[in-house]
Scaffold this motif. Sequence first.
Motif, PDB file in Angstrom:
ATOM      1  N   ASP A 164     -14.120  -2.079  23.479  1.00 40.70           N
ATOM      2  CA  ASP A 164     -13.795  -2.107  22.041  1.00 40.70           C
ATOM      3  C   ASP A 164     -13.961  -0.721  21.423  1.00 40.70           C
ATOM      4  N   SER A 170     -10.813   1.235  19.779  1.00 42.40           N
ATOM      5  CA  SER A 170     -10.911   1.543  18.341  1.00 42.40           C
ATOM      6  C   SER A 170     -10.915   3.056  18.117  1.00 42.40           C
ATOM      7  N   SER A 194      -8.161   5.064  16.033  1.00 42.17           N
ATOM      8  CA  SER A 194      -8.608   5.979  14.968  1.00 42.17           C
ATOM      9  C   SER A 194      -8.017   7.374  15.174  1.00 42.17           C
TER      10      SER A 194
END
Length: 623
Positions: A3, A7, A11
Motif C-alpha cells: 500500500d 500510494s 503521489s
Amino acid sequence: MADIGYSSLFSAFISYFFASLLFFLGIRKRDKRMHEAGKRAVFIGSIFIIISSISLIYLLIIKDFEVEYVASYTSKKLPLLYSISAFWAGMEGSMLFWVLILCVYFLIYLFSSKTDNIHKIISYIFISLVTLFFLFVTVFLTNPFKILPFTPSDGKGLNPLLQNYWMLIHPVTLYLGYVGFTIPFAYASSVLIKGERKGWTEEIRKWTLISWLFLTIGIVFGGRWAYVELGWGGYWAWDPVENASFLPWLTATAFVHTLLIQETKNALKLWNLALIIITFILVVTGTYITRSGALSSVHAFAESRLGPYFGSLVFLTFIFMIFSLIKFNRHLKKDKEQFSVFGPEGLILLLLFSLVAITLVVLIGTFYPIISGLITGQKITVGQDFFVKTTGPFFIIILLLMGLYPFTYKKVSKIFLLPSLLIFVLISFIIYIKFSKHPGAWLGYGSAGFALSSVIYIYLRDIKKYGLILRKTGIFLIHSGIAVTAIGIISSSGFKTQKEFALKENDSVKFLKYEVIFKGLIHNHASNYDEVRGIFLIKENNKIKGKLTPSLRFYHNWEQPSAEMDVLPLLEGDIYGVIQGWDENKTVYFQIFHNPLIQLVWMGTTFIFIGGILVLLEKRKKR
C-alpha cells in the motif's frame, strides 16, 4: 508495504503533474516563484518514487508472495542478489526502475546549475512530461504492487536465463544510458523553441556523453551475458531487442561527432538538434520493441497492451520534431558557415551519412516482420546475414574514415599516411592470400589496421607536442578500442568453428588442433537447482591446456532445464562448450566452438569504456 509503495507511486504522479503545470505557468506569467514551486514538486515527486522503489525491493527481499509481481519473479530459495535483481526482471518492475533512474537524473540536472534560464525551465517541462508519461504507465497500466486474491505458498522464481551475474549489472547500465538521453532531448527541444544561447552545446554534449557511455557499457554487458548464458557460441544475433539498444547508440555517436563541426565551423545546427531528438525517439522505440511483444525476441517481455501508448509517444515526439525544425528554424543563429568538403568536417559528414545509413538498415530489418505483415499478411523475419551484408560495407567505410581523419588537419604531416596505407594494403593482401578471399574479411582487417595505425600515430604526435592530456588520451582509447573490437568481431564471427559430438566416458575426439576427452558426468545440488555437469579435458600435443565443465541445471521452480556453457580462454581464442543432453546409454551430446581472437572484443570495449571516462573527467576539470 504494498500500500505504501502504490500510494507513493500515485503521489509521485500527482506531484509531477503539478510540476509540469507550474513550470508551464511560470514561463507564461514570467513568475520565478512558480518555477521554484515546480522544482519543489519535482523534488517531492522524486522522493515518492524513491520510497516506492524501496518498498518494492523490500517486498522482493522478504518474499511477500501476496504481491503478484513478487510471486511471479521470486521464490523461497532464490538467492538474495537475484531477488533484488527481480526489481528490473519483469515488465512492472522495470517500468518503475525506469522512472527511478529518470527522477534521479532529473534531480541531478535540476540542482547542478546555480542559476536557471529560460532554456533550462523549458527543458524542465519536457523532462517532467516524459516522467509523467512513464508514471502514468506504471501507476495505471503496469502496477508492480498488485495484490493477488490468494497468497501462494511459493513464487514461480526468476527465469534461469536471468540468474546470471551479468544480469545484475547489464540492465542497470543499459537503463542509465537509455533514460539519460531524456536530458539532452529536453535541452535540444528548448533550443529549438527559444533559440541558441551561449554554452548550450556543452550542456548537451556532457549529458550525451554520459548516456552514450552507459549505453555502450550496457550493450557490451548484454553481449557478454548472451555469450555466457544463451549457449549458442556468440554474443550478438541482431535480435530485435539487441537492435533496440544499438539504434540510439548509432545516432548518439553521430551527434557527438557532428557537434564538433557546429562548434568549429558553425555548420549542421539543425542536423545536430534533429539527431539528439531522433536518439530519444529511438530510445522510446526500443522501449516499445521490448515491452509491446510486437516483435519476437529472447530478451523481450510477453505481449502487452503498452504498444499503443509507446507508439503514440514516438509519433507525437516525431511530429514535434518536424514541426519545430520547420517553424523554429529561424531561432537559430545564421552565422557564416566555414565548411569544407575536403577538410575534417567533410569526413565527419561522411561518418554521419554512414551511421544514419546503418540506423535505417537496422530499423527496417528490425521492423520488417511488422512491415511485411501489413503488406502481405505474413510476418517475414530477416536473419543475421541481412544485417551483416547490409551494414558491413558502412562499418568498413567508418574504419577507413577513422584512419584518414587525422591527416585532414593542415598542421598534421601527410608523410605518415603512406605507412598507414601500406599497412592497409599489406594486411589486406595477407588475409586475401592466406585466410579468406571474402571482401568483408580482407577489407575489414585492412581497414581496422589502417585506422589503428593512424590513431596511434596521431596520439604519439600529440603527446610529443602537447604532453599527456586526459581528453586526447580518452579519444585515443575510444578510437583504438573501436579498431581492436572490429578485429575481434571479424575474427570471432567470420572464422568461428563449431562441431557436435556424441561421446561416452573416456572417449576422445579431434577438434581442430585440440584433443577433447570426455571424463564423465558429476551431479551437484544447490539451494534452488540440481545440476549435471560434464568434465571435458582439452589437450594440445598431449599437453593439457585446460578443461571445460558445461552443465544442465534443473531449477526447482522451472520446467525446462537450463544449459550452462563453459569457456576455456586461450591466447588465440576461446574454446566454448555446451552439453545438449544425454541418452539412456550414457552417451552425452556435446557442442563445441572455437571463437578466434574473441578476447579482442572484450579488450577493445574495455578501452572504449576507459576512454569515455577520461573524456568525461577532462570535461569536469575544465568546468
